[in-house]
Motif scaffolding. Structure first.
Motif, mmCIF file in Angstrom:
data_model
loop_
_atom_site.group_PDB
_atom_site.id
_atom_site.type_symbol
_atom_site.label_atom_id
_atom_site.label_comp_id
_atom_site.label_asym_id
_atom_site.label_seq_id
_atom_site.Cartn_x
_atom_site.Cartn_y
_atom_site.Cartn_z
ATOM 1 N N GLY A 114 53.811 -10.102 -34.412
ATOM 2 C CA GLY A 114 52.945 -11.234 -34.696
ATOM 3 C C GLY A 114 53.299 -12.167 -35.830
ATOM 4 O O GLY A 114 52.437 -12.903 -36.298
ATOM 5 N N ARG A 115 54.583 -12.229 -36.233
ATOM 6 C CA ARG A 115 54.908 -13.146 -37.343
ATOM 7 C C ARG A 115 54.445 -14.568 -37.012
ATOM 8 O O ARG A 115 53.962 -15.292 -37.887
ATOM 9 N N ASP A 116 54.547 -14.982 -35.729
ATOM 10 C CA ASP A 116 54.187 -16.360 -35.364
ATOM 11 C C ASP A 116 52.698 -16.494 -35.048
ATOM 12 O O ASP A 116 52.090 -17.524 -35.381
ATOM 13 N N SER A 117 52.088 -15.489 -34.453
ATOM 14 C CA SER A 117 50.632 -15.535 -34.222
ATOM 15 C C SER A 117 49.906 -15.684 -35.559
ATOM 16 O O SER A 117 48.931 -16.436 -35.677
ATOM 17 N N LEU A 118 50.391 -14.951 -36.578
ATOM 18 C CA LEU A 118 49.762 -15.038 -37.901
ATOM 19 C C LEU A 118 49.910 -16.450 -38.469
ATOM 20 O O LEU A 118 48.981 -16.993 -39.079
ATOM 21 N N HIS A 119 51.065 -17.038 -38.239
ATOM 22 C CA HIS A 119 51.287 -18.408 -38.716
ATOM 23 C C HIS A 119 50.319 -19.375 -38.032
ATOM 24 O O HIS A 119 49.699 -20.210 -38.695
ATOM 25 N N PHE A 120 50.176 -19.254 -36.714
ATOM 26 C CA PHE A 120 49.246 -20.149 -36.006
ATOM 27 C C PHE A 120 47.810 -19.944 -36.517
ATOM 28 O O PHE A 120 47.066 -20.907 -36.696
ATOM 29 N N ALA A 121 47.441 -18.690 -36.758
ATOM 30 C CA ALA A 121 46.087 -18.429 -37.275
ATOM 31 C C ALA A 121 45.921 -19.048 -38.669
ATOM 32 O O ALA A 121 44.890 -19.650 -38.979
ATOM 33 N N GLN A 122 46.966 -18.900 -39.504
ATOM 34 C CA GLN A 122 46.911 -19.516 -40.847
ATOM 35 C C GLN A 122 46.755 -21.025 -40.754
ATOM 36 O O GLN A 122 46.132 -21.641 -41.604
ATOM 37 N N ARG A 123 47.349 -21.605 -39.720
ATOM 38 C CA ARG A 123 47.281 -23.062 -39.529
ATOM 39 C C ARG A 123 45.956 -23.491 -38.890
ATOM 40 O O ARG A 123 45.772 -24.650 -38.551
ATOM 41 N N GLY A 124 45.040 -22.535 -38.640
ATOM 42 C CA GLY A 124 43.696 -22.894 -38.175
ATOM 43 C C GLY A 124 43.478 -22.811 -36.666
ATOM 44 O O GLY A 124 42.406 -23.173 -36.181
ATOM 45 N N GLY A 128 53.483 -2.916 -31.321
ATOM 46 C CA GLY A 128 53.697 -4.232 -31.929
ATOM 47 C C GLY A 128 52.355 -4.892 -32.235
ATOM 48 O O GLY A 128 52.112 -5.377 -33.350
ATOM 49 N N LEU A 129 51.463 -4.877 -31.251
ATOM 50 C CA LEU A 129 50.165 -5.554 -31.436
ATOM 51 C C LEU A 129 49.303 -4.846 -32.475
ATOM 52 O O LEU A 129 48.534 -5.499 -33.200
ATOM 53 N N ALA A 130 49.442 -3.508 -32.601
ATOM 54 C CA ALA A 130 48.681 -2.789 -33.639
ATOM 55 C C ALA A 130 49.149 -3.237 -35.021
ATOM 56 O O ALA A 130 48.341 -3.420 -35.953
ATOM 57 N N GLN A 131 50.475 -3.431 -35.158
ATOM 58 C CA GLN A 131 51.005 -3.914 -36.452
ATOM 59 C C GLN A 131 50.491 -5.320 -36.745
ATOM 60 O O GLN A 131 50.179 -5.670 -37.885
ATOM 61 N N LEU A 132 50.377 -6.130 -35.701
ATOM 62 C CA LEU A 132 49.834 -7.484 -35.873
ATOM 63 C C LEU A 132 48.374 -7.424 -36.343
ATOM 64 O O LEU A 132 47.992 -8.124 -37.296
ATOM 65 N N ARG A 133 47.580 -6.561 -35.724
ATOM 66 C CA ARG A 133 46.163 -6.495 -36.117
ATOM 67 C C ARG A 133 46.027 -5.999 -37.556
ATOM 68 O O ARG A 133 45.216 -6.522 -38.330
ATOM 69 N N ASP A 134 46.838 -4.989 -37.951
ATOM 70 C CA ASP A 134 46.776 -4.484 -39.336
ATOM 71 C C ASP A 134 47.051 -5.609 -40.328
ATOM 72 O O ASP A 134 46.351 -5.778 -41.324
ATOM 73 N N GLY A 156 43.092 -11.416 -43.843
ATOM 74 C CA GLY A 156 41.804 -12.074 -43.594
ATOM 75 C C GLY A 156 41.838 -13.027 -42.406
ATOM 76 O O GLY A 156 41.069 -13.992 -42.345
ATOM 77 N N LEU A 157 42.723 -12.743 -41.432
ATOM 78 C CA LEU A 157 42.869 -13.652 -40.286
ATOM 79 C C LEU A 157 42.384 -13.036 -38.982
ATOM 80 O O LEU A 157 42.506 -13.657 -37.918
ATOM 81 N N ILE A 158 41.825 -11.826 -39.062
ATOM 82 C CA ILE A 158 41.523 -11.090 -37.827
ATOM 83 C C ILE A 158 40.495 -11.821 -36.954
ATOM 84 O O ILE A 158 40.528 -11.713 -35.728
ATOM 85 N N ASP A 159 39.610 -12.603 -37.596
ATOM 86 C CA ASP A 159 38.588 -13.308 -36.800
ATOM 87 C C ASP A 159 39.197 -14.377 -35.899
ATOM 88 O O ASP A 159 38.561 -14.818 -34.949
ATOM 89 N N ARG A 160 40.410 -14.793 -36.209
ATOM 90 C CA ARG A 160 41.035 -15.860 -35.395
ATOM 91 C C ARG A 160 42.036 -15.317 -34.381
ATOM 92 O O ARG A 160 42.689 -16.086 -33.685
ATOM 93 N N ILE A 161 42.193 -13.978 -34.350
ATOM 94 C CA ILE A 161 43.244 -13.419 -33.485
ATOM 95 C C ILE A 161 42.680 -12.371 -32.522
ATOM 96 O O ILE A 161 41.987 -11.447 -32.938
#
Ligand SMILES: C[S@@+](CC[C@H](N)C(=O)[O-])C[C@H]1O[C@@H](n2cnc3c(N)ncnc32)[C@H](O)[C@@H]1O
Length: 216
Positions: free
Chosen positions: A53-63, A75-81, A87-92
């Motif tokens: 999720g390096r890029d999903s996190l970026h998109f979430a950071q960008r709103g 992979g997805l468990a690491q993304l959720r952690d 503090g981005l879990i609400d957007r993912i």
């Protein structure tokens, strides 16, 4: 693609993420940074083959509201952690999903779809066409599809274990190397594709970033 190769690839990606957690780091990829500027502010982004999720996190950071899919639960468990920590879990939202099957979303339900090095995985040409038809179905009219693929100018093309259909395997990873004919044929019901060449990693991997829009 044979079921044996597909199953072997899923197992290989699972064990790779287990052995090397966060293997791509948490800096966003260059294509993700570039396309985020073109996606509609505050919209919904579906990322296919999101990995950890390096890029999903970026998109979430960008709103953006992000739906991240991959066939690797680890992979997805690491993304959720990481999303919890940041503090981005609400957007993912995450969904374990194999792109050889229909995308589990309604028609015209997302503003943009992003897939970095996913279409060039161990998918047959027929499976890639079916996947792009699914991407078109879930995108709203006017929505953007941005994807990247390794191409036939890459050092690993035509080397390693040949599986047919321009798929070659190195170190357990099978890659479908794209040529321009395939890129153009995937854009037939879209706006003309914009294609940018770039490189990533130490090999380096030689890639194209392709952007195409679903007509209104
Ligand atoms: C090269 S990695 C890229 C990961 C991520 N996009 C990134 O750049 O950090 C490819 C990803 O596609 C996933 N993948 C491969 N084949 C898939 C399939 N058939 N369905 C869903 N995900 C798949 C793998 O688990 C892996 O996470």
């Amino acid at each position: 693609m044979t079921d044996d190769l597909s199953r072997a690839q899923r197992d290989h990606w699972q064990s790779t993420y287990q052995r090397n957690p966060h293997m791509y780091g948490y800096e966003p990829s260059e294509p993700a940074k570039q396309v985020a500027d073109a996606f509609p502010t505050g919209g919904t982004v579906l990322e296919l083959g999101a990995g950890h999720g390096r890029d999903s996190l970026h998109f979430a950071q960008r709103g953006f509201s992000v739906h991240a899919m991959d066939f690797s639960p680890d992979g997805l468990a690491q993304l959720r952690d990481r999303a919890e920590q940041d503090g981005l879990i609400d957007r993912i939202t995450t969904t374990v999903h194999d792109v050889r099957t229909p995308i589990p979303l309604p028609d015209s339900s997302v503003d943009a779809v992003f897939a970095h090095m996913l279409l060039c995985m161990a998918l047959s040409t027929e499976e890639i066409h079916a996947l792009v038809a699914e991407v078109r179905r879930v995108l709203r009219p006017g929505g953007t599809f941005a994807y990247t693929v390794r191409h036939t100018g890459d050092a690993h093309y035509d080397a390693g274990i040949a599986h047919g259909d321009d798929i070659y395997e190195h170190g357990g990873f099978a890659v479908h190397f794209f040529d321009r004919t395939l890129v153009n044929s995937l854009a037939q019901q879209w706006t003309p594709p914009e294609v940018h060449a770039f490189e990533e990693g130490g090999l380096p991997r030689r890639l194209w970033r392709i952007t195409q829009t679903k007509p209104r």
